[in-house]
Design an enzyme around this catalytic site. Sequence first.
Site, PDB file in Angstrom:
ATOM      1  N   HIS A  60       0.809  -1.220   0.000  1.00 16.00           N
ATOM      2  CA  HIS A  60       0.000   0.000   0.000  1.00 16.00           C
ATOM      3  C   HIS A  60       0.840   1.266   0.000  1.00 16.00           C
ATOM      4  O   HIS A  60       1.897   1.342   0.608  1.00 16.00           O
ATOM      5  CB  HIS A  60      -1.051  -0.011   1.110  1.00 16.00           C
ATOM      6  N   ASP A 170       5.792   1.874   6.823  1.00 20.18           N
ATOM      7  CA  ASP A 170       4.469   1.261   6.621  1.00 20.18           C
ATOM      8  C   ASP A 170       3.729   2.124   5.599  1.00 20.18           C
ATOM      9  O   ASP A 170       3.149   3.138   5.951  1.00 20.18           O
ATOM     10  CB  ASP A 170       3.731   1.203   7.954  1.00 20.18           C
ATOM     11  N   GLU A 200      -5.335   1.577   2.252  1.00 22.89           N
ATOM     12  CA  GLU A 200      -5.203   0.380   3.096  1.00 22.89           C
ATOM     13  C   GLU A 200      -5.478   0.708   4.548  1.00 22.89           C
ATOM     14  O   GLU A 200      -6.143  -0.037   5.255  1.00 22.89           O
ATOM     15  CB  GLU A 200      -3.794  -0.217   2.933  1.00 22.89           C
ATOM     16  N   GLU A 201      -4.947   1.854   4.978  1.00 22.43           N
ATOM     17  CA  GLU A 201      -5.003   2.189   6.405  1.00 22.43           C
ATOM     18  C   GLU A 201      -6.415   2.486   6.901  1.00 22.43           C
ATOM     19  O   GLU A 201      -6.647   2.580   8.092  1.00 22.43           O
ATOM     20  CB  GLU A 201      -4.081   3.386   6.700  1.00 22.43           C
ATOM     21  N   ASP A 223       3.905  -6.073   3.499  1.00 25.27           N
ATOM     22  CA  ASP A 223       3.625  -4.980   4.433  1.00 25.27           C
ATOM     23  C   ASP A 223       4.582  -5.104   5.621  1.00 25.27           C
ATOM     24  O   ASP A 223       5.297  -6.096   5.746  1.00 25.27           O
ATOM     25  CB  ASP A 223       2.157  -5.063   4.901  1.00 25.27           C
ATOM     26  N   HIS A 311       3.659   2.881  13.050  1.00 28.57           N
ATOM     27  CA  HIS A 311       2.745   4.022  13.154  1.00 28.57           C
ATOM     28  C   HIS A 311       3.315   5.167  13.989  1.00 28.57           C
ATOM     29  O   HIS A 311       2.595   5.875  14.689  1.00 28.57           O
ATOM     30  CB  HIS A 311       1.349   3.597  13.648  1.00 28.57           C
TER      31      HIS A 311
HETATM   32 CO    CO Z   1      -0.231   0.739   8.933  1.00 24.78          CO
HETATM   33 ZN    ZN Z   2       0.713  -1.210   6.374  1.00 26.91          ZN
END
Ligand code: CO
Ligand code: ZN
Length: 343
Positions: A60, A170, A200-201, A223, A311
């Site tokens: 992503h 990410d 995606e998130e 990922d 994150h």
């Molecule tokens: Co993420």
């Molecule tokens: Zn991810």
Amino acid sequence: MELLKRLSEAVGVPGHEEGIRALVKEELEGLVDELRTDVLGNVIGLKRGKGQKRVMLAAHMDEIGFLVKHIEKEGFLRIEPLGGFDPRVLLAERVLVHTRGGDLPGVVGSKPIHILTEEERKKPVEIKELFIDLGLPAEEVKKAVRIGDSVTLQQEFTQFGEVVSGKALDDRVGLYVIIEALRRVKRHRCDVYLVATTQEEVGLRGAHVSGFGISPDIAIAVDVTLACDVPGVSEAEQITRLGQGTAIKLKDAASISNPRLVRRLVDLAEEKGIKYQLEILPRGGTDAGALQLTKEGVAAATVSVPTRNVHTVVEVAHKGDIEASIALLAAFLEVAHEGDYTL
Ligand code: CO
Ligand code: ZN
């Protein structure tokens, strides 16, 4: 790592991936036979083999961030999250607000500790209490910024020790891995679809529609996953460890990897001497969760890059694990036309 640096520093919150999308398209140009973008913004590259199976590699493009939801009369901005930042890690960060007229730098402001009451000090900070300070008079902010402008955190990509670190590893590291795997593969009989997915998130949305459009026989999401090999976490709770190789996912909250596909990946890793670890993630999911449910079902799995501080803007991944992930996917593409993954 020059490409990974550019991917990490590019911007694109869910639904507003145009910055990173331009970079991905530029990178895929000369590498694939066909390149297109769909209506949700997914970038889909096709590298033809001999037409023996369609294999989709997905990573992503979107990064967690915010939209401007309100402009205070003093010119401070209130924000709506797109994806799951822990508010604790937002305090004192630098941001960019992406406006029609260009990017405006600013900071995430908060009340200083000196004036917090005893009660306030004990409470965890909430996103609704935070504000963005652009250092401009209110009239200028109101002229430049619109509700819905996107906001990303600023961070320079860096390397130290055996690792790389930055924002949005990410899943920009996943993009890096699939691009490098395609570059490295020598011969493949399957048709390879390289997909940089959107949104995606916020719920694997780009993967849903790109999977439907491609209808692959096999889909592998690439990922990051949690590496909780840090002080205060017991070995049983660590999920993965940095430097212990690429992680072949068995399950997360969105998918159970196709066991035959897992077996194939494990056998390949052992055959080629690629360092790997097996991953079970109790919470969170990847694009594989959406891809396995495409049409009448797709054999899907996830190959993960173990990452600390997921994150945050100091995500940390190990160069050896990134390399192992590339090697495993390149090896898989060479043999992906063989085998049957129907259970
Ligand atoms: Co993420
Ligand atoms: Zn991810």
